[in-house]
Write an enzyme that holds these catalytic residues in place. Structure first.
Site, PDB file in Angstrom:
ATOM      1  N   GLU A  11      64.712  57.461 -14.520  1.00 49.77           N
ATOM      2  CA  GLU A  11      65.438  56.709 -13.492  1.00 49.77           C
ATOM      3  C   GLU A  11      64.719  56.709 -12.136  1.00 49.77           C
ATOM      4  OE1 GLU A  11      67.416  54.603 -14.257  1.00 49.77           O
ATOM      5  OE2 GLU A  11      68.269  55.242 -16.182  1.00 49.77           O
ATOM      6  N   MET A  52      72.065  47.956 -18.596  1.00 47.22           N
ATOM      7  CA  MET A  52      71.564  48.968 -19.524  1.00 47.22           C
ATOM      8  C   MET A  52      70.349  48.453 -20.286  1.00 47.22           C
ATOM      9  SD  MET A  52      71.864  51.958 -20.699  1.00 47.22           S
ATOM     10  CE  MET A  52      70.635  52.556 -21.846  1.00 47.22           C
ATOM     11  N   GLU A  53      69.339  49.313 -20.347  1.00 48.22           N
ATOM     12  CA  GLU A  53      68.003  48.929 -20.825  1.00 48.22           C
ATOM     13  C   GLU A  53      67.823  49.015 -22.343  1.00 48.22           C
ATOM     14  OE1 GLU A  53      68.690  51.782 -18.975  1.00 48.22           O
ATOM     15  OE2 GLU A  53      67.497  53.469 -19.697  1.00 48.22           O
ATOM     16  N   GLY A  81      75.751  48.964 -13.650  1.00 51.77           N
ATOM     17  CA  GLY A  81      75.043  47.721 -13.339  1.00 51.77           C
ATOM     18  C   GLY A  81      74.490  47.040 -14.581  1.00 51.77           C
ATOM     19  N   GLU A  99      65.731  47.065 -15.359  1.00 53.19           N
ATOM     20  CA  GLU A  99      65.986  47.236 -16.803  1.00 53.19           C
ATOM     21  C   GLU A  99      64.753  46.850 -17.607  1.00 53.19           C
ATOM     22  OE1 GLU A  99      68.522  48.943 -17.184  1.00 53.19           O
ATOM     23  OE2 GLU A  99      69.479  48.466 -15.263  1.00 53.19           O
TER      24      GLU A  99
HETATM   25  N1  TRP Z   1      70.333  53.551 -17.683  1.00 55.92           N
HETATM   26  C1  TRP Z   1      71.076  52.571 -16.926  1.00 55.92           C
HETATM   27  C2  TRP Z   1      70.175  52.128 -15.787  1.00 55.92           C
HETATM   28  O1  TRP Z   1      69.904  52.849 -14.875  1.00 55.92           O
HETATM   29  C3  TRP Z   1      72.346  53.026 -16.334  1.00 55.92           C
HETATM   30  C4  TRP Z   1      73.410  53.633 -17.162  1.00 55.92           C
HETATM   31  C5  TRP Z   1      73.600  54.918 -17.453  1.00 55.92           C
HETATM   32  C6  TRP Z   1      74.553  53.009 -17.621  1.00 55.92           C
HETATM   33  N2  TRP Z   1      74.783  55.125 -18.067  1.00 55.92           N
HETATM   34  C7  TRP Z   1      75.386  53.979 -18.153  1.00 55.92           C
HETATM   35  C8  TRP Z   1      74.937  51.707 -17.616  1.00 55.92           C
HETATM   36  C9  TRP Z   1      76.646  53.667 -18.650  1.00 55.92           C
HETATM   37  C10 TRP Z   1      76.186  51.393 -18.126  1.00 55.92           C
HETATM   38  C11 TRP Z   1      77.039  52.369 -18.616  1.00 55.92           C
HETATM   39  O2  TRP Z   1      69.621  51.110 -15.824  1.00 55.92           O
HETATM   40 ZN    ZN Z   2      67.765  52.831 -14.900  1.00 57.69          ZN
END
Ligand code: TRP
Ligand code: ZN
Length: 854
Positions: free
Chosen positions: A315, A258-259, A256, A293
């Site tokens: 998470e 990435m932070e 979805g 995010e």
């Molecule tokens: N940390 C991200 C979220 O939960 C998600 C995430 C983990 C992610 N691994 C990833 C996004 C790989 C893209 C690709 O917001």
């Molecule tokens: Zn997250």
């Protein structure tokens, strides 16, 4: 790009954690961008901790080394599994490496890759090692300086801008961070900009970067961002901490969003929206994911995870926070019902099958396989239960202590829980079992008069899961109230079930005699399966009278499910009591239309398959499909006039607004359209399609027309939207999900041959493949096995170029044990075929082996 699977990949274990023997004092990176040969130069200052050895391991994958130096002198490194060993001095030193990477060839979308001519990165969980040599683990935190050289006009990285000129830009991120939060973007991008003033008066530049032509689709995401920033200040006391906050929308993205610190990267699906192209559900997801995010800035970035076993620390907490935010922005009961629907659809299913695992797993082969509903959604439920148990003030105090004490650290679940133990002076060690026991607990309730008391007995049992045959009692908060003849005779109280069983009682002269009905687990106060002997009639009464909106909905859903199960057993038809109660709900204009729409949403095919299993039956997906249709028609026939009235009464006037109010009206109206099409045929849907001025109404009508077999509608839609990727994803998905199950595999084959089908784009791949596996269960589970074969073929094809998305999608096979012997054999055969495939990725290899129970 394939991760070649070693013969037997070794699992990583929580119990083996050891700290990294060096501090990283500073990181400086320089990128000379070029599509197939980007040069990455790193300069990293390492300071040994006491006892540091003479050799240092650095991760590194798919890198072409050009030079490696320590304190300016060439050093010979020894390549090893997953990286290099470097002989290092005893005191502090500077490591310098020049490597080359090939972003244009990176189809795995992990590390540095290209999407539509734009460079971007994805480093969580372990992608930074595909950019340069580094101790790529979340407990190694350092400040980063980045220089980007490229002719592209927009060059972005984490932190604050630190200078730019012809062909370069520099960025400094003062906040120490783990490498998984590193990000870089370069491209021909345009910004939708705004500013935000923090509670302490600092001004922050906000930019949403998109491809030219998309700048008019950013306003909603920006609005959601500003509301998120304000909310985190007001509710959690958390302010933003840099001069800029950048968001970039990317078309090719595995998840979805990435932070990354100060530079969030998003799947464009969760940024871009206009009334014409995005549905109300899209607007709601954008709001939730932008918030998610953003909230990671404190829960994830300022305080991160010691190791990947602690993933739920960031998470679960961040999902809980984004759910709270959405509940505050919209209707809290509707939000809760939707969150529970998702939890049951994804997490309960995971917990009931071979992929069941702890909220905090204890071992993994590939960490990307543990970004699961259990870690995210059950992780959020655990936080919600903690808040229920200790109450809001203590929850707030514990969070504040956590932020104060652990800012800048990489933490564990123990660190988190200790803050709450301290502020409440209680021992949370039993509560902690929620993190270490997989499986959905079953709570059984029994009640009745005992002497001059009304007694309620609650007991619990946690079922065995893979490698966990025995479980200890969990701490289960059960919110409850008692009803007697439509009146609440005992107001809401909280019972805490923390042993195998408990007895609660009230004097009979308080509750009265006769038909006493407990309303249990209000607000879904714990992620458990409830077994209560509430009769059909009592449920109908709760559906009408319960003052807890969640349980009102839950009562309605449980009678619908029970009725459908009877129909599936071949014993019956839609109960008149149910129809009467549903019609009362439909007419009740004092109730939120979104809530009424949810009351009319029938349980999904997958939900009913699990309900069959729970009731001791073997699910037949085709029969389930047929009975759902039959119930839909029966409801539509029983209250056609009222459905027409509500369809008309909920037309929204004026320009489109994505706000909860009008969105709720559209959801009820489009729910009515679904039922009405079942009795009237497609005329109304066609009229709505032609009149639609927003995607919510167009898409709803399109779906009904596809189901009705309208021969022209797909071509008409395509002609209008062929140039809009996100809208065309809906076109693929909707045709797949709504295809006649007997023609589903043919439809899937036709769609994958369409010129706009691009299996390398995860959104497009999911539209068709998940459109079949999740959207069309009767088609996927067709008795011929053609659905299974088709999906396994595509998974094997995608695995060669994008293991991460393949492994996630392989979970379509995790329910194989539910079905009859023929389907089991067919599904298992596909799992075995995948397991035996040559060059299988570590990602898919681990999933397939867990699903087979190997
Ligand atoms: N940390 C991200 C979220 O939960 C998600 C995430 C983990 C992610 N691994 C990833 C996004 C790989 C893209 C690709 O917001
Ligand atoms: Zn997250």
């Amino acid at each position: 790009m394939k991760d070649a699977a070693p013969a037997a990949p070794q699992p990583i274990r929580l119990e083996d954690y050891t700290p990294f023997p060096w501090e990283v004092e500073a990181v400086s990176l320089s990128f000379a961008l070029s599509p197939d040969a980007t040069r990455v130069t790193s300069r990293i200052r390492f300071v040994p901790k006491p006892g540091a050895p003479a050799q240092m391991f650095l991760h590194g994958e798919d890198l072409t080394p050009i030079s490696t130096k320590i304190d300016g002198q060439d050093v010979v490194v020894v390549p090893t599994e997953g990286g290099i060993n470097v002989p290092v001095p005893e005191s502090a030193f500077t490591w310098e490496a020049v490597v080359e990477v090939n972003p244009a060839a990176n189809t795995a979308l992990e590390g540095l890759y290209m999407s539509n001519g734009m460079y971007c990165t994805q480093c969580e969980a372990e992608g930074f090692r595909k950019i340069t040599y580094y101790p790529d683990r979340p407990d190694v935190m350092a400040p980063f300086k980045v220089r980007i050289e490229s002719d592209l006009p927009v060059l972005l990285s984490n932190g604050n801008p630190a200078g730019a000129g012809e062909g370069f830009a520099e960025w400094h991120d003062p906040h120490p961070k783990p490498a998984y939060l590193f990000a870089l973007v370069a491209g021909e991008l345009v910004a939708h900009s705004d500013t935000f003033t923090t509670a302490s008066g600092a001004s922050v530049d906000l930019n949403i970067w998109v491809r030219p032509g998309d700048e008019d689709k950013c306003a909603y995401a920006m609005d959601a961002l500003i509301r998120s920033m304000r909310w985190d200040e007001e509710v959690y006391g958390r302010e933003y901490d840099l001069d800029v906050f950048n968001i970039v929308a990317v078309d090719d993205f595995n998840m979805g969003a990435m932070e990354n610190k100060g530079l969030n990267i998003f799947n464009s699906k969760y940024v871009l929206a206009s009334p014409e192209t995005a549905t109300d559900a899209d607007f709601a997801s954008i709001e939730a994911i932008i918030a998610h995010e953003y909230f990671h800035n404190w829960t994830g970035n300022r305080i991160t995870c010691r190791d990947w076993f602690q993933l739920c620390l960031k998470e679960g907490l961040t999902v809980f926070r984004d759910q709270q935010f959405s509940a505050d922005m919209r209707s809290a009961p509707v939000q809760r019902i939707q969150d529970v629907l998702t939890l049951r659809a994804r997490q309960f299913r995971e917990d009931a099958g071979p992929l069941a695992h702890n909220v905090r797993p204890e071992s993994y082969v590939e960490i990307n396989n543990f970004y699961t509903a259990t870690v995210y959604e059950k992780g959020a439920e655990v936080i919600g239960m903690l808040r229920t148990l200790i109450e809001d003030d203590a929850y707030q105090a514990g969070c504040t202590l956590y932020f104060d004490r652990h800012d800048g650290q990489a933490c564990t679940i123990e660190d988190w829980l200790a803050c709450f133990e301290e502020v409440t002076a209680t021992d949370l060690s039993q509560f902690k079992r929620w993190y270490s026991q997989a499986g959905t607990p079953k709570v059984t309730a029994r009640w009745g008069a005992e002497g001059d008391e009304f007694a309620l007995h609650l007991s619990q049992e946690v079922p065995p899961t893979p490698n966990q045959p025995m479980k200890e009692p969990a701490v289960i908060p059960v919110r409850l109230a008692l009803y007697n003849s439509g009146k609440e005779v005992v107001g809401e109280t909280l019972a805490v079930l923390d042993g195998p069983e408990m007895r609660l009682s009230w004097p009979l002269d308080v509750v009265g005699s006769g038909d006493v009905t407990p309303s249990l687990l209000r607000g879904f106060s714990a992620p458990v399966i409830l077994d209560a002997p509430t009769t059909f009639g009592q449920r109908l009464a709760l559906m009408r009278d319960d003052t807890d909106p969640f349980n009102r909905w839950e009562a309605g859903r449980s009678v619908v499910r029970e009725d459908l199960l009877n129909m599936i057993r071949g014993q019956g038809f839609v109960a008149t009591g149910l129809l009467t109660s549903l019609e009362i709900v439909l007419r009740d204009t004092s109730v939120d239309p979104a809530f009424r729409a949810l009351m009319f949403a029938l349980p999904s095919g997958d939900d009913l398959a699990q309900a069959c299993v729970d009731a001791g039956m073997v699910p037949d997906p085709s029969l389930i499909h047929a009975k759902r249709k039959e119930m839909q028609r029966a409801i539509a026939e029983a209250m056609t006039d009222e459905l027409i009235r509500q369809y008309e009464a909920n037309a929204t006037a004026g320009p489109y607004s994505p706000a909860a109010g009008p969105a709720a009206q559209r959801s009820l109206r489009n729910t009515c359209l679904g039922y009405l099409t079942a009795v009237e045929g497609p005329v109304r849907a066609l009229a709505q399609y032609e009149a639609a001025t927003n995607m919510t109404d167009q898409m709803a009508a399109f779906g009904r027309l596809v189901e009705a077999g309208d021969p022209d509608i797909a071509a008409r839609f395509e002609a209008q939207w062929k140039d809009d990727r996100l809208v065309m994803d809906k076109w693929f998905m909707s045709q797949m999900a709504l295809a006649d199950p007997n023609a589903a595999v043919d439809t899937a084959a036709r769609l994958t041959e369409h010129s706009l089908f691009d299996y390398k784009n995860p959104n497009r791949f999911r539209s068709v493949i998940a459109g079949l596996t999740a959207g069309n269960p009767a088609g996927f589970h067709h008795p011929s096995g053609a659905g299974y074969r088709f999906v396994a073929d595509w998974l094997l094809k995608l695995d060669a170029i994008n293991p991460q998305t393949t492994a996630r999608m392989s979970t379509a096979f995790d329910s194989w044990k539910r079905y009859d012997a023929d389907r089991q054999a067919l599904m298992l055969a596909e799992l075995e075929r995948m397991a035996a495939a040559e060059g299988l990725s570590r990602d898919l290899g681990e999933m397939v082996s867990r699903m087979r129970g190997a």
